[in-house]
Design a protein around this motif. Structure first.
Motif, PDB file in Angstrom:
ATOM      1  N   GLN A 233       0.812  -1.220   0.000  1.00  0.00           N
ATOM      2  CA  GLN A 233       0.000   0.000   0.000  1.00  0.00           C
ATOM      3  C   GLN A 233       0.847   1.272   0.000  1.00  0.00           C
ATOM      4  O   GLN A 233       0.354   2.330  -0.370  1.00  0.00           O
ATOM      5  CB  GLN A 233      -0.940  -0.024   1.214  1.00  0.00           C
TER       6      GLN A 233
ATOM      7  N   GLU B 157      -5.669 -10.258   8.903  1.00  0.00           N
ATOM      8  CA  GLU B 157      -7.077 -10.356   8.469  1.00  0.00           C
ATOM      9  C   GLU B 157      -7.371 -11.520   7.518  1.00  0.00           C
ATOM     10  O   GLU B 157      -7.784 -11.324   6.369  1.00  0.00           O
ATOM     11  CB  GLU B 157      -7.513  -9.044   7.807  1.00  0.00           C
TER      12      GLU B 157
ATOM     13  N   TYR C 283     -13.038  -1.423  12.412  1.00  0.00           N
ATOM     14  CA  TYR C 283     -13.498  -0.231  11.695  1.00  0.00           C
ATOM     15  C   TYR C 283     -14.961   0.073  11.987  1.00  0.00           C
ATOM     16  O   TYR C 283     -15.311   1.177  12.349  1.00  0.00           O
ATOM     17  CB  TYR C 283     -13.255  -0.396  10.183  1.00  0.00           C
TER      18      TYR C 283
ATOM     19  N   TRP D 183      -4.707   3.390  11.744  1.00  0.00           N
ATOM     20  CA  TRP D 183      -4.569   3.106  10.308  1.00  0.00           C
ATOM     21  C   TRP D 183      -5.079   4.314   9.545  1.00  0.00           C
ATOM     22  O   TRP D 183      -6.247   4.599   9.605  1.00  0.00           O
ATOM     23  CB  TRP D 183      -5.374   1.862   9.898  1.00  0.00           C
TER      24      TRP D 183
ATOM     25  N   GLU E 166      -5.081  -2.047  14.087  1.00  0.00           N
ATOM     26  CA  GLU E 166      -5.581  -1.074  13.107  1.00  0.00           C
ATOM     27  C   GLU E 166      -6.904  -0.495  13.570  1.00  0.00           C
ATOM     28  O   GLU E 166      -7.764  -1.233  14.083  1.00  0.00           O
ATOM     29  CB  GLU E 166      -5.873  -1.737  11.745  1.00  0.00           C
TER      30      GLU E 166
ATOM     31  N   GLU F  72      -5.592   1.734  -1.390  1.00  0.00           N
ATOM     32  CA  GLU F  72      -6.602   1.009  -0.623  1.00  0.00           C
ATOM     33  C   GLU F  72      -7.224  -0.107  -1.473  1.00  0.00           C
ATOM     34  O   GLU F  72      -8.401  -0.108  -1.780  1.00  0.00           O
ATOM     35  CB  GLU F  72      -7.644   1.999  -0.075  1.00  0.00           C
ATOM     36  N   TRP F  73      -6.395  -1.025  -1.932  1.00  0.00           N
ATOM     37  CA  TRP F  73      -6.825  -2.245  -2.610  1.00  0.00           C
ATOM     38  C   TRP F  73      -7.827  -1.946  -3.733  1.00  0.00           C
ATOM     39  O   TRP F  73      -7.536  -1.074  -4.549  1.00  0.00           O
ATOM     40  CB  TRP F  73      -7.346  -3.252  -1.574  1.00  0.00           C
TER      41      TRP F  73
ATOM     42  N   HIS G 274       0.581  -9.558   4.635  1.00  0.00           N
ATOM     43  CA  HIS G 274      -0.524  -8.599   4.598  1.00  0.00           C
ATOM     44  C   HIS G 274      -1.108  -8.600   3.174  1.00  0.00           C
ATOM     45  O   HIS G 274      -0.832  -7.724   2.363  1.00  0.00           O
ATOM     46  CB  HIS G 274      -0.015  -7.210   5.001  1.00  0.00           C
TER      47      HIS G 274
HETATM   48  O1  IFM Z   1      -6.182  -0.711   4.135  1.00  0.00           O
HETATM   49  C1  IFM Z   1      -6.726  -1.761   4.852  1.00  0.00           C
HETATM   50  C2  IFM Z   1      -5.639  -2.652   5.409  1.00  0.00           C
HETATM   51  O2  IFM Z   1      -4.794  -3.123   4.402  1.00  0.00           O
HETATM   52  C3  IFM Z   1      -6.244  -3.838   6.116  1.00  0.00           C
HETATM   53  N1  IFM Z   1      -7.231  -3.434   7.082  1.00  0.00           N
HETATM   54  C4  IFM Z   1      -8.230  -2.470   6.658  1.00  0.00           C
HETATM   55  C5  IFM Z   1      -7.565  -1.274   6.018  1.00  0.00           C
HETATM   56  C6  IFM Z   1      -8.612  -0.225   5.616  1.00  0.00           C
HETATM   57  O3  IFM Z   1      -9.570  -0.766   4.792  1.00  0.00           O
END
Ligand code: IFM
Length: 461
Positions: A55, A200, A325, A418, A380, A425-426, A155
């Motif tokens: 990222q 995750e 989150y 985070w 995070e 962001e993927w 990750h």
């Molecule tokens: O950016 C991601 C991270 O790579 C993994 N956890 C959630 C974050 C926010 O979506």
């Protein structure tokens, strides 16, 4: 007959709806009665920030995500929002010294980052010494700045050659991952006191094999179960092996678990509750049960039927990392290709991602993971907020929830925001702005956001 059917329906309704409510009730606090300055954190509480290699580093040209970013579907569309590619990202690979300065300005004393497997082991069994040396310099710079390095081994990204072998769909590939972890651990275990094995598991498995929005883009529920099982087993084997290496007994090693609650969109609705329960089983409860008992089982007739056991699992974490989150509120959809949807309730404040601000959920998640009986690090927590008009209050409310959970007995040792800076962001590309620092991706300039000053202030207090 009719009475019997009605009775059966009522019993099922009560079991599902009430069972769900009692196990993990959906909390809502009256924020008007809450003093957000009423925060208490233990002495030596660790304040940190987190990132991940793909990222931020740039130059990741040899992993499954690089391939995915270049791919197109049958309609010639990219799988990434606005056709973004990670590319040079934040160019952290070259700018790490300046980025470590940013951490010092924030006042954080710990930094969680990941190493890029595809750079370290570009070919199966061949390790790149220059890359290991570069990571070694990054680690020295972090320590030199008075910041503690926390290293994540996996990750979401793996080398293309590993993907071609079947990735984590195949249990025989776990040994290859273990070899990589041992190599990295033996390089850095003398300087890195805390290690996260895998980030995750549940997010990777569901995005990559259920929604198909992440590589390899498959939609196969059976593989969701298989990949979760293999990643859990990989965690246990890596933990057991690293603990036997030099320094293994001196460092802490743990898994990082994301908890999203799947609350019913309508609390009274049977189908919303059933959907929430099923999602929670796959995403949360089956994994937490494995960590606690060593037994893993997901059975969703016709979709997933997987089981596994490893008696070593309950003794395979020195700590547990929690990423939190929000919650998803779920309801059915009358569409054979998409049976459910997540819909933010009208009384909730959305983030820029497809979920709302829900600090009470943070409290719930901490209390739930606390049942593992392990020290907890919040590895995070953060918000995507491009307008920066919610970040400050998000930080205040979530840290209030954290302080309250600690007051109620949760063994939380540290918190990592985070993220340090905006990044890739993927599937959302560069549209989601999670950074404490805003990044101009043209000039690579970093600027502290106003809302982030709240974090700075709380740390300094
Ligand atoms: O950016 C991601 C991270 O790579 C993994 N956890 C959630 C974050 C926010 O979506």
């Amino acid at each position: 007959m009719t009475v019997a059917i009605i009775l059966i329906i009522l019993v099922v309704y009560a079991m599902v709806v009430l069972g769900f409510r009692i196990r993990d009730p959906e909390l809502h606090w009256n924020w008007r009665n809450i003093d957000l300055n009423d925060l208490t954190f233990p002495k030596n509480f660790v304040w940190g920030t987190a990132t991940a290699s793909h990222q931020i580093e740039g130059g990741c040209h040899n992993n499954n995500w690089y391939e995915w970013e270049q791919s197109k579907n049958e309609n010639e569309e990219s799988p990434i929002l606005k056709e973004a590619v990670s590319g040079e990202a934040c160019d952290h690979w070259n700018r790490y010294e300046a980025d470590i300065e940013l951490m010092k300005q924030l006042g954080v004393k710990s930094y969680r980052f990941s190493v890029e497997w595809s750079k370290i082991e570009p070919e199966n069994g061949q390790f790149d010494e220059a890359v290991l040396q570069h990571y070694s310099e990054i680690i020295n710079a972090i320590i030199g700045a008075g910041v503690e390095p926390v290293l994540t081994l996996y990750h979401f990204t793996h080398p293309i050659w590993f993907k071609e072998l079947g990735g984590f769909e195949k249990s025989e590939n776990i040994a290859i991952f273990q070899r990589f972890c041992e190599r990295v651990f033996n390089e850095f275990s003398g300087r890195v006191p805390r290690w996260c094995t895998i980030n995750e598991i549940e997010v990777e498995a569901t995005q990559s094999y259920f929604s198909g929005t992440w590589p390899p883009g498959k939609k196969d529920p059976a593989l969701v179960g298989e990949v979760i099982k293999n990643l859990l087993e990989a965690h246990v084997r890596v933990y057991q092996s690293l603990k036997k290496q030099p320094n293994g007994d001196k460092v802490q090693i743990g898994l990082v678990k994301n908890i999203f609650q799947f609350d019913p969109y309508r609390s009274w609705h049977l189908i919303d509750n059933i959907l929430g329960l099923v999602m929670d089983t796959v995403f949360n409860s089956a994994i937490l049960r494995f960590l606690k008992t060593g037994k893993f089982r997901i059975l969703i007739p016709g979709l997933i039927n997987v089981s596994h056991s490893n008696p070593k699992a309950p003794a395979s974490n020195d700590f547990i990392g929690l990423n939190y989150y929000s919650h998803f509120t779920i309801k059915p959809r009358l569409n054979p290709s998409e049976l459910f949807e997540f819909k933010i309730r009208s009384n909730e404040t959305p983030t820029d991602m497809e979920y709302s601000i829900y600090p009470e959920g943070f409290y719930r998640a901490i209390m739930r993971i606390n049942q593992l009986g392990l020290p907890i690090y919040i590895t995070e927590n953060g918000i995507a907020d491009k307008a920066d008009n919610r970040r400050g209050s998000f930080i205040r409310q979530y840290l209030y929830a954290l302080s309250r959970a600690i007051g109620d007995g949760a063994r939380v040792k540290g918190y990592y925001y985070w993220s340090l800076m905006d990044n890739f962001e993927w599937a959302e590309g560069y549209e989601m702005k999670f950074g404490l620092y805003e990044v101009d991706f043209e000039t690579q300039e970093r600027k502290l956001r106003k809302g982030s000053q709240v974090y700075q202030e709380i740390i300094s207090r």
